[in-house]
Enzyme design. Structure first.
Site, PDB file in Angstrom:
ATOM      1  N   ARG A  35     -36.059  36.911 -41.098  1.00 28.56           N
ATOM      2  CA  ARG A  35     -37.050  37.939 -41.436  1.00 28.56           C
ATOM      3  C   ARG A  35     -36.533  38.905 -42.499  1.00 28.56           C
ATOM      4  O   ARG A  35     -37.311  39.387 -43.327  1.00 28.56           O
ATOM      5  CB  ARG A  35     -37.428  38.710 -40.179  1.00 28.56           C
ATOM      6  CG  ARG A  35     -38.275  37.870 -39.253  1.00 28.56           C
ATOM      7  CD  ARG A  35     -38.527  38.578 -37.969  1.00 28.56           C
ATOM      8  NE  ARG A  35     -39.485  37.828 -37.170  1.00 28.56           N
ATOM      9  CZ  ARG A  35     -39.666  38.016 -35.881  1.00 28.56           C
ATOM     10  NH1 ARG A  35     -38.960  38.924 -35.243  1.00 28.56           N
ATOM     11  NH2 ARG A  35     -40.549  37.303 -35.229  1.00 28.56           N
ATOM     12  N   LYS A 197     -49.852  25.925 -21.991  1.00 27.56           N
ATOM     13  CA  LYS A 197     -51.062  26.403 -21.322  1.00 27.56           C
ATOM     14  C   LYS A 197     -52.302  26.438 -22.204  1.00 27.56           C
ATOM     15  O   LYS A 197     -52.239  26.819 -23.362  1.00 27.56           O
ATOM     16  CB  LYS A 197     -50.814  27.824 -20.814  1.00 27.56           C
ATOM     17  CG  LYS A 197     -49.851  27.849 -19.668  1.00 27.56           C
ATOM     18  CD  LYS A 197     -49.756  29.249 -19.130  1.00 27.56           C
ATOM     19  CE  LYS A 197     -48.902  29.290 -17.878  1.00 27.56           C
ATOM     20  NZ  LYS A 197     -48.568  30.663 -17.529  1.00 27.56           N
ATOM     21  N   GLY A 353     -44.727  30.014 -32.530  1.00 30.04           N
ATOM     22  CA  GLY A 353     -43.297  30.010 -32.241  1.00 30.04           C
ATOM     23  C   GLY A 353     -42.678  28.653 -31.995  1.00 30.04           C
ATOM     24  O   GLY A 353     -41.711  28.270 -32.657  1.00 30.04           O
ATOM     25  N   GLY A 376     -48.585  35.846 -33.116  1.00 37.80           N
ATOM     26  CA  GLY A 376     -49.857  36.425 -32.670  1.00 37.80           C
ATOM     27  C   GLY A 376     -50.803  36.729 -33.816  1.00 37.80           C
ATOM     28  O   GLY A 376     -52.017  36.508 -33.716  1.00 37.80           O
TER      29      GLY A 376
HETATM   30  P1  AMP Z   1     -46.540  27.540 -25.748  1.00 40.26           P
HETATM   31  O1  AMP Z   1     -45.603  28.715 -25.707  1.00 40.26           O
HETATM   32  O2  AMP Z   1     -47.761  27.700 -24.921  1.00 40.26           O
HETATM   33  O3  AMP Z   1     -46.792  27.041 -27.154  1.00 40.26           O
HETATM   34  O4  AMP Z   1     -45.767  26.375 -25.005  1.00 40.26           O
HETATM   35  C1  AMP Z   1     -44.574  25.853 -25.472  1.00 40.26           C
HETATM   36  C2  AMP Z   1     -43.866  25.270 -24.317  1.00 40.26           C
HETATM   37  O5  AMP Z   1     -44.645  24.255 -23.745  1.00 40.26           O
HETATM   38  C3  AMP Z   1     -42.545  24.630 -24.673  1.00 40.26           C
HETATM   39  O6  AMP Z   1     -41.533  25.398 -24.140  1.00 40.26           O
HETATM   40  C4  AMP Z   1     -42.629  23.256 -24.029  1.00 40.26           C
HETATM   41  O7  AMP Z   1     -41.465  22.920 -23.318  1.00 40.26           O
HETATM   42  C5  AMP Z   1     -43.780  23.403 -23.077  1.00 40.26           C
HETATM   43  N1  AMP Z   1     -44.409  22.120 -22.760  1.00 40.26           N
HETATM   44  C6  AMP Z   1     -44.847  21.193 -23.618  1.00 40.26           C
HETATM   45  N2  AMP Z   1     -45.312  20.111 -22.965  1.00 40.26           N
HETATM   46  C7  AMP Z   1     -45.170  20.351 -21.637  1.00 40.26           C
HETATM   47  C8  AMP Z   1     -45.431  19.612 -20.459  1.00 40.26           C
HETATM   48  N3  AMP Z   1     -45.967  18.396 -20.519  1.00 40.26           N
HETATM   49  N4  AMP Z   1     -45.142  20.164 -19.269  1.00 40.26           N
HETATM   50  C9  AMP Z   1     -44.607  21.412 -19.215  1.00 40.26           C
HETATM   51  N5  AMP Z   1     -44.322  22.154 -20.301  1.00 40.26           N
HETATM   52  C10 AMP Z   1     -44.594  21.635 -21.501  1.00 40.26           C
END
Ligand code: AMP
Length: 395
Positions: A35, A197, A353, A376
């Site tokens: 950054r 999620k 991220g 964000g």
């Molecule tokens: P996010 O912060 O919502 O973009 O999620 C990223 C995270 O999702 C990463 O740390 C991944 O390890 C996790 N992730 C990806 N695929 C899966 C899965 N099938 N089950 C659990 N976690 C997951």
């Protein structure tokens, strides 16, 4: 609107909102200076004819002065990068800052202390913004990561510079590149949305449904989609309270003629562990006590085919638990395919991220068209929201 490239900074002091929220270890060493490096072109441009006052937040001091979160820990590194001596003001307002700003000469740089030592910063307090504004003749916002916040230094301050406000190169570049996915799009446009999620990405998915030609849903969030269709997902991560919402997304995708792609198979594991037993399984037939942690071969092949038939790609979120070597294959292959397609003329924007972390991990940062620093702010921009920090300049 004024532009940094053709603004005359002669005899002018510019106050620049930068993002120096960098990670620093217990020995006060900066562990990632991306950054700071990113802000150098804007600073150097002003220094050609004028002088620079830098302001930033770091961490979450919650309006309490903290030695640990002081910006004094970046002074030496910043001085080295700029090859000149940077002066620190022991506060962002008050006598010391005023005197040092007043005495600033052409080519000199003053760094103000952490803005978030004051609650007024996050509150967007007008008097606080006015104090900051009083130090300079020109306002430049170059902190895209906080452009979605109406804080004193990112938004409110702009009103004190009605004719002398502009973006720095970072924000200019972010907008130019994100608009290639949002406004000025070469089709087919494909979004790959992954991560753990659905809930954190639901607004962006809904907004994308009126924009994209293809939508690939991967990673943990795919299981909520599979379950909504009646599939068996074993112990895979799922958000049961989002099943209705996901059914709505299926409906909207079909109404908008968006091709929605989900994984068809998965690498499943008997534990959330790199050393777990694994096997490959159809996405909708996962046995109890097993969970899907990566995209399977067939899914990856399908996804890559869609990537190869796209003119523009937006990628946000990994398609598996890429932090563990046993479950990184899908994410690694997607990253590689995006890089390869970019070489053949596709425009690729990586944002968010974890996909940024993935692209960095596989050494492909220079092989994609643009890696957004937004987080964000990027998501809100993609959701179609007007970011206060952007509006404050363009208005
Ligand atoms: P996010 O912060 O919502 O973009 O999620 C990223 C995270 O999702 C990463 O740390 C991944 O390890 C996790 N992730 C990806 N695929 C899966 C899965 N099938 N089950 C659990 N976690 C997951």
């Amino acid at each position: 609107m004024k532009q940094i490239n053709n603004y005359d900074f002669t005899n002018k002091k510019a106050i620049i909102r930068v993002d120096f929220n960098v990670p620093i270890d217990d020995n006060f060493e900066i562990t990632d200076d991306t950054r700071i490096r990113a802000a150098i072109p804007t600073i150097k441009k002003v220094l050609e004819n004028g002088s620079v006052i830098l302001m930033s937040h770091r961490g979450r001091p919650k309006a309490v002065v903290s030695e640990k979160l002081s910006l004094k820990h970046v002074v030496k590194h910043l001085s080295n990068l700029l090859n000149l001596k940077v002066t620190l003001a022991n506060d962002c307002t008050g006598e010391d800052a005023k005197n040092k700003a007043k005495n600033l000469k052409k080519g000199e740089v003053l760094l103000l202390e952490n803005l978030r030592f004051y609650k007024e910063e996050k509150k967007g307090d007008e008097n606080f913004a006015k104090e900051l504004a009083s130090l300079a003749d020109v306002y430049i916002n170059d902190a895209f990561g906080t452009a979605h916040r109406a804080h004193a230094s990112t938004t409110i301050i702009a009103k004190f510079f009605p004719n002398d406000k502009m973006f720095g190169y970072i924000i200019e570049n972010e907008i130019k590149n994100i608009d290639k996915v949002v406004k000025d799009v070469k089709r087919p446009l494909t979004a790959i949305i992954g991560g753990s999620k659905v809930s954190s990405k639901i607004t962006i998915i809904e907004n994308l449904l009126s924009k994209v030609d293809n939508l690939i849903i991967g990673g943990g969030m795919a299981f909520t989609f599979v379950k909504a269709r009646g599939g068996k997902i074993g112990d895979s991560i799922v958000e049961n309270d989002k099943i209705d919402l996901v059914s709505e997304i299926y409906k909207k995708a079909s109404e908008n003629n968006v091709n929605l792609y989900l994984p068809t198979d998965s690498i499943i594991a008997d534990e959330f562990d790199n050393n777990a037993n694994t096997k490959i399984c159809d996405i909708d037939k996962i046995p109890d006590n097993w969970q899907g942690l990566d995209a399977g071969k067939k899914s990856i092949k399908n996804f890559i085919e869609v990537i190869n038939n796209s003119a523009t790609i937006l990628w946000n979120g990994p398609v598996g638990v890429f932090e563990m070597s046993s479950f990184e294959n899908g994410t690694k292959q997607i990253a590689g395919a995006i890089a390869e397609a970019t070489k053949n003329g596709m425009f690729s924007l990586i944002g968010g991220g974890d996909s940024v972390a993935a692209i960095t991990k596989y050494g492909l940062t220079d092989k994609v068209s643009y890696v957004s620093t937004g987080g964000g702010a990027l998501l809100e921009y993609m959701e179609g929201k007007e970011l206060p920090g952007i509006k404050a300049i363009t208005d």
